[in-house]
Design a protein around this motif. Structure first.
Motif, PDB file in Angstrom:
ATOM      1  N   HIS A   1      50.309  73.516  78.749  1.00 54.31           N
ATOM      2  CA  HIS A   1      50.163  74.629  79.689  1.00 54.31           C
ATOM      3  C   HIS A   1      48.769  75.253  79.592  1.00 54.31           C
ATOM      4  O   HIS A   1      48.192  75.651  80.593  1.00 54.31           O
ATOM      5  CB  HIS A   1      51.264  75.668  79.468  1.00 54.31           C
ATOM      6  CG  HIS A   1      52.547  75.263  80.103  1.00 54.31           C
ATOM      7  ND1 HIS A   1      53.155  75.967  81.095  1.00 54.31           N
ATOM      8  CD2 HIS A   1      53.319  74.156  79.907  1.00 54.31           C
ATOM      9  CE1 HIS A   1      54.256  75.342  81.475  1.00 54.31           C
ATOM     10  NE2 HIS A   1      54.384  74.244  80.760  1.00 54.31           N
ATOM     11  N   TYR A  59      67.083  81.402  79.986  1.00 54.07           N
ATOM     12  CA  TYR A  59      66.267  82.196  80.923  1.00 54.07           C
ATOM     13  C   TYR A  59      67.182  83.034  81.818  1.00 54.07           C
ATOM     14  O   TYR A  59      66.955  84.224  82.038  1.00 54.07           O
ATOM     15  CB  TYR A  59      65.379  81.291  81.779  1.00 54.07           C
ATOM     16  CG  TYR A  59      64.345  80.533  80.983  1.00 54.07           C
ATOM     17  CD1 TYR A  59      63.321  81.210  80.314  1.00 54.07           C
ATOM     18  CD2 TYR A  59      64.375  79.147  80.892  1.00 54.07           C
ATOM     19  CE1 TYR A  59      62.364  80.517  79.576  1.00 54.07           C
ATOM     20  CE2 TYR A  59      63.422  78.443  80.164  1.00 54.07           C
ATOM     21  CZ  TYR A  59      62.417  79.136  79.506  1.00 54.07           C
ATOM     22  OH  TYR A  59      61.481  78.450  78.783  1.00 54.07           O
ATOM     23  N   GLU A  80      64.267  84.115  91.635  1.00 52.35           N
ATOM     24  CA  GLU A  80      63.596  82.829  91.377  1.00 52.35           C
ATOM     25  C   GLU A  80      62.161  83.044  90.905  1.00 52.35           C
ATOM     26  O   GLU A  80      61.688  82.370  89.991  1.00 52.35           O
ATOM     27  CB  GLU A  80      63.572  81.971  92.659  1.00 52.35           C
ATOM     28  CG  GLU A  80      64.918  81.407  93.060  1.00 52.35           C
ATOM     29  CD  GLU A  80      65.358  80.241  92.173  1.00 52.35           C
ATOM     30  OE1 GLU A  80      64.562  79.831  91.306  1.00 52.35           O
ATOM     31  OE2 GLU A  80      66.497  79.778  92.340  1.00 52.35           O
ATOM     32  N   ALA A  81      61.479  83.981  91.546  1.00 50.40           N
ATOM     33  CA  ALA A  81      60.087  84.257  91.183  1.00 50.40           C
ATOM     34  C   ALA A  81      60.004  84.784  89.749  1.00 50.40           C
ATOM     35  O   ALA A  81      59.164  84.342  88.952  1.00 50.40           O
ATOM     36  CB  ALA A  81      59.472  85.253  92.170  1.00 50.40           C
ATOM     37  N   SER A  82      60.911  85.689  89.419  1.00 50.04           N
ATOM     38  CA  SER A  82      60.921  86.224  88.047  1.00 50.04           C
ATOM     39  C   SER A  82      61.238  85.120  87.044  1.00 50.04           C
ATOM     40  O   SER A  82      60.690  85.069  85.944  1.00 50.04           O
ATOM     41  CB  SER A  82      61.980  87.311  87.909  1.00 50.04           C
ATOM     42  OG  SER A  82      61.660  88.409  88.695  1.00 50.04           O
ATOM     43  N   ARG A  83      62.155  84.264  87.439  1.00 48.68           N
ATOM     44  CA  ARG A  83      62.554  83.163  86.556  1.00 48.68           C
ATOM     45  C   ARG A  83      61.372  82.234  86.291  1.00 48.68           C
ATOM     46  O   ARG A  83      61.096  81.875  85.146  1.00 48.68           O
ATOM     47  CB  ARG A  83      63.701  82.399  87.221  1.00 48.68           C
ATOM     48  CG  ARG A  83      64.360  81.368  86.315  1.00 48.68           C
ATOM     49  CD  ARG A  83      65.537  80.718  87.056  1.00 48.68           C
ATOM     50  NE  ARG A  83      66.401  79.972  86.158  1.00 48.68           N
ATOM     51  CZ  ARG A  83      66.256  78.687  85.889  1.00 48.68           C
ATOM     52  NH1 ARG A  83      65.278  78.013  86.445  1.00 48.68           N
ATOM     53  NH2 ARG A  83      67.090  78.068  85.059  1.00 48.68           N
ATOM     54  N   ASN A  84      60.676  81.876  87.342  1.00 50.00           N
ATOM     55  CA  ASN A  84      59.519  80.993  87.163  1.00 50.00           C
ATOM     56  C   ASN A  84      58.452  81.649  86.295  1.00 50.00           C
ATOM     57  O   ASN A  84      57.845  81.004  85.445  1.00 50.00           O
ATOM     58  CB  ASN A  84      58.933  80.591  88.527  1.00 50.00           C
ATOM     59  CG  ASN A  84      59.875  79.651  89.259  1.00 50.00           C
ATOM     60  OD1 ASN A  84      60.687  78.960  88.634  1.00 50.00           O
ATOM     61  ND2 ASN A  84      59.786  79.634  90.583  1.00 50.00           N
ATOM     62  N   ALA A  85      58.241  82.940  86.520  1.00 51.59           N
ATOM     63  CA  ALA A  85      57.236  83.655  85.732  1.00 51.59           C
ATOM     64  C   ALA A  85      57.640  83.688  84.255  1.00 51.59           C
ATOM     65  O   ALA A  85      56.810  83.515  83.360  1.00 51.59           O
ATOM     66  CB  ALA A  85      57.068  85.077  86.269  1.00 51.59           C
ATOM     67  N   LYS A 133      72.510  79.110  86.511  1.00 47.02           N
ATOM     68  CA  LYS A 133      71.742  79.121  87.743  1.00 47.02           C
ATOM     69  C   LYS A 133      72.602  78.759  88.964  1.00 47.02           C
ATOM     70  O   LYS A 133      72.388  79.261  90.068  1.00 47.02           O
ATOM     71  CB  LYS A 133      70.596  78.107  87.590  1.00 47.02           C
ATOM     72  CG  LYS A 133      69.435  78.286  88.525  1.00 47.02           C
ATOM     73  CD  LYS A 133      68.288  77.386  88.099  1.00 47.02           C
ATOM     74  CE  LYS A 133      67.121  77.506  89.063  1.00 47.02           C
ATOM     75  NZ  LYS A 133      67.453  77.100  90.423  1.00 47.02           N
ATOM     76  N   ILE A 158      59.568  81.523  82.651  1.00 50.85           N
ATOM     77  CA  ILE A 158      59.411  80.172  82.074  1.00 50.85           C
ATOM     78  C   ILE A 158      57.942  79.922  81.738  1.00 50.85           C
ATOM     79  O   ILE A 158      57.605  79.429  80.655  1.00 50.85           O
ATOM     80  CB  ILE A 158      59.965  79.100  83.040  1.00 50.85           C
ATOM     81  CG1 ILE A 158      61.477  79.286  83.214  1.00 50.85           C
ATOM     82  CG2 ILE A 158      59.660  77.693  82.522  1.00 50.85           C
ATOM     83  CD1 ILE A 158      62.105  78.408  84.294  1.00 50.85           C
ATOM     84  N   LEU A 159      57.096  80.291  82.669  1.00 49.41           N
ATOM     85  CA  LEU A 159      55.648  80.112  82.421  1.00 49.41           C
ATOM     86  C   LEU A 159      55.204  80.901  81.193  1.00 49.41           C
ATOM     87  O   LEU A 159      54.471  80.386  80.336  1.00 49.41           O
ATOM     88  CB  LEU A 159      54.846  80.579  83.637  1.00 49.41           C
ATOM     89  CG  LEU A 159      54.624  79.526  84.727  1.00 49.41           C
ATOM     90  CD1 LEU A 159      53.873  80.156  85.896  1.00 49.41           C
ATOM     91  CD2 LEU A 159      53.834  78.337  84.166  1.00 49.41           C
TER      92      LEU A 159
END
Lengths: 542, 542
Positions: free
Chosen positions: A27, B393, A10-15, B352, A17-18
């Motif tokens: 952004h 993603y 999840e953390a990698s995914r959020n990073a 996901k 996307i950012l």
């Protein structure tokens, strides 16, 4: 890649996307205020609620509606939405791409024209239920001595083809079987606008729809360019823009001496470009003064003109217009913002054809002691490597300040890079692109590609009177409705950019930005409150 | 920028165009041989000549044709072009994205099914001119004891709804008023294909057309998955691919135990996935042997299977399929190329949703001592930030080897970068995307964005039997017809990449590339000669 836990994934995914969205204006903006975050969220919720309610219901004549659908079909739904109501109040910044002759709604134009006895209308044949669908009205202001009494109606079988009838009379005497005066209005409106059947059925290719599009200008020019009407038209353009939250306009005016002249009040004398610009200036100043008297001066910073001519002239012909533009710039330095060449790119001449005079322009300006940037239309096309697509190379090499449309820009990685480096903003016209068949719905529009690459975009209306999309609210709506990524914050950044990348001088820009920010904060309050009220109500009624 | 001469401007312009296109496969290729340059030019000339001739004429029922237009409308023109004839001979490399059940043309399937007495058909109501447009055929192989004599025709008003009739009998007895046997064929064909009215009028949104699309699979599954037919179907898929210049295929097979089973020759027993793969293997080997006997072994290097299941199952359910896939990989290491989840992304579950089992898959493989890459469908959607769009993603984080469709990839700058870094090729399906309403014509397709950014692309056919686009020639045609930038060299590079980015092992790839290059050189000769002949003729007849 390997992940030791769902949390790590999840953390990698959020990073990711950012990182993927890092170049977007919303952004780059950084931390949002509490109010910004709230308003953005509420508006997203309103959008989602309406996607599941009004956009999921059946509507008469609209078999399967969806947010961001074809504008001409979806318009009647759009105007019923809360999202549209909210966006109507949004301060939009500047309008940087609009063709002056197509900025005011048809009913205003018609009502105004009705008040001038000079205005006459004719048809190439008597109108009846068979001919009315294909025969176009032709308008002309006639000097006193040529005016007619218009005894015979356009719909009378004894009507002599091409006989002039005074406008008011023509309307009054329109055959009740064809709808009477309202039928007359419908006939005129059909000739000045594109309807869904044309856009989506009978003229459903770029070149076909352009035929209809161009014909609307042929019909309206003699009305819009009759000097007394023109003044009212410009005034209405500005007032209606202000009412829509637009605080600065930078319309293109087509100057084409012989073919589309401006005619003086006597309905006989041609007035020169100098007079046109002068009268534009006067109207703008009048509006400013009136607003000042009402304490509303922050709602309208001003207007400038992009001098345009049409890509059908010869290179030698162009030199005259470049000189003319310089002369106007010398006399109205605060008004002339740039130079452009317009018209259907797929069929008219490419920029390359004019390269000699265009390269000379810089020298000419130097001699005259003025500076006039190019603000070129380029790549309003589906072509890949066609002349219209290749116009982008020339526009950029010639130092264009912004790009009008740039629809094909997404295909050009190097040019995108240059636009970002040099701060070349793209004037994106969502509804225009869709109706003129570059994209079938907002969902196929390449705008997200530009936004995600960090290209500066100003949303524009292009020819709203032809599309029935006056103001900028409709264009903002379509963009917001068709994306789950874009929210209010991104719209706000685009509005701000439409000020920053306008042709206002630095002081004007500063004033415009400060005024915009003030109104934006009020708007955010309104959007949050109004949206929440709506959402609470929707839940009760569900 | 300022230029001292037109020559200087021209030089800068050429340099800019080169820089802008530097990432394209055809530009990276470097210096062309004389033959390559000639063939590329001749084919461009043929394209231009036909754009101005056959594509500019009126054709019955096609109001304003243009190269790259809607495939289902333009198909009848495409097949008349010289460009199509030339591309038919092009060696296409590998077919990397096709759903096995939709790869063989309907008339072959129907003729084959006719030979099996087990195959029966029924309808939910007697067919007449009113019902035939909406009632779908339902097929089923019936075991001996349940077979019927089919005394009453499907078109008989006394037909008892849902009574099984033997296929051959049903065709034979089809009411002459409904066209007799040919009318029967038309009824079946309509149920297994998408027609222009559906794609462009009645079902003209992504979700609507998917309803029709899915229904074609519902109808054809009991035919295609009847083991004896399946063997013939796979064989015909391979043979027709070879005939179209395809030398390797990597179809996806949908494994969904309960809902779409494979049925044995007895028309009763379900056969397991192992049997399906084994029979696939046998068919492939038979074809290879036959070709070898004919000295044509270089025309077909082989076939592998991408194990797929449908995005409607539960995460727990998915674990069974992952295990099943691993078991098959252990038994058929040369055949199982990857794992995928398929189905309409806009409405089914996102990747996901399956993240737990998908993350576990690597561990499971390690334990089993096998390696099975994901080859995910992702972003076959117009969504911007929707779950379907966001699948990109997850596909990338999960290490997908290639991306199926990736239609929305152009919106994601970071993901494009990653695809290039990691060599993730995109399986682009031009005709599928257009018919399934992601793009209105090839001119709106984002393919040029990918090509110009240097993303690796393999052109694929997806579900050619439903689209009437068997082979890859049609897809190559549409791409070539809709761009002035793309020429034969770019097509060749994509064909080569379809080999390089396939799941063949290194030795197979080497052999495939060498074979391709040999055929390519012959093809270039042919294209140049044939094209020049055509151009000479066209000039004479003009």
């Amino acid at each position: 890649m390997s992940f030791n836990s769902i949390a790590e994934y999840e953390a990698s995914r959020n990073a990711l996307i950012l990182a993927d969205r890092a170049l977007r204006a919303d952004h780059k903006k950084g931390q949002l205020s509490e109010l910004e975050a709230l308003a953005d969220k509420v508006v997203r919720d309103v959008r989602a609620a309406e996607a599941a309610s009004i956009w999921s219901q059946d509507h008469e004549g609209i078999p399967h509606p969806f947010p961001g659908m074809e504008f001409l079909t979806g318009r009647s739904i759009i105007v019923q939405t809360k999202l549209f109501e909210i966006l109507g109040k949004m301060p939009k910044g500047g309008l940087l791409h609009a063709h002056l002759d197509a900025t005011v709604n048809v009913s205003f134009l018609l009502k105004t024209a009705m008040r001038y006895p000079a205005i006459h209308v004719r048809a190439s044949t008597a109108l009846n239920s068979t001919t009315i669908g294909s025969v176009l009205p032709q308008f002309l202001p006639l000097p006193q001595e040529l005016r007619t009494s218009g005894e015979i109606a356009l719909t009378d079988e004894n009507y002599t083809p091409n006989t002039w009838v005074p406008l008011a009379k023509a309307r009054e005497t329109f055959d009740p079987k064809l709808g009477g005066p309202e039928g007359f209005d419908r006939w005129i409106t059909a000739s000045l606008t594109i309807n869904p059947t044309e856009a989506y059925v009978t003229h459903n290719t770029v070149n076909k729809i352009w035929e209809k599009f161009v014909s609307t200008f042929v019909v309206n020019t003699p009305l819009v360019r009759y000097e007394p009407i023109h003044r009212e038209y410009v005034r209405e353009f500005i007032l209606s823009s202000i009412a829509d939250g637009i605080s600065y306009v930078e319309p293109r005016i087509n100057f084409l001496q012989k073919d589309i002249p401006f005619i003086a009040a006597d309905a006989h004398t041609r007035i020169d470009h100098r007079e046109v610009v002068k009268s534009f200036d006067e109207v703008v100043n009048n509006v400013k003064e009136e607003l000042k008297e009402q304490g509303r001066e922050d709602e309208f910073i001003g207007a400038k003109i992009i001098y345009s001519t049409i890509r059908s002239i010869t290179p030698e012909g162009l030199e005259w217009y470049l000189q003319d533009c310089i002369a106007l710039k010398k006399e109205f330095p605060h008004l002339i913002a740039g130079f452009d060449l317009v018209g259907p790119e797929n069929v008219l001449k490419p920029l390359k054809y004019y390269i000699e005079p265009l390269l000379k322009f810089r020298e000419m300006q130097k001699e005259a002691g003025v500076e006039i940037p190019f603000i070129f239309h380029a790549a309003e096309t589906l072509g890949d490597g066609t002349e219209a697509d290749m116009n982008l190379y020339d526009a950029i090499l010639l130092g264009t300040k912004r790009i009008g449309h740039g629809f094909a820009l997404v295909k050009h990685p190097k040019l995108i890079e240059i636009c970002k480096e040099r701060g070349i903003a793209i004037e994106v016209c969502p509804i225009s692109n869709e109706i003129l068949r570059l994209t079938s719905s907002m969902h196929m529009h390449p705008l997200p590609v530009l936004l995600n690459q960090g290209v500066t975009v100003a949303l524009c209306s292009d020819d709203p009177s032809v599309f029935g999309s006056m103001g900028l609210t409709f264009d903002y709506f379509q963009v917001l409705a068709a994306s789950e990524v874009t929210g209010l914050i991104q719209l706000g950044e685009m509005a701000k950019d439409s000020i920053k990348f306008s042709s206002m001088d630095p002081e004007e820009k500063e004033r415009a930005l400060a005024a915009w920010q003030k109104r934006w904060d009020i708007f955010l309050e309104y959007a949050a409150t109004e949206g929440q009220k709506f959402l609470a109500q929707s839940q009760t009624t569900m």
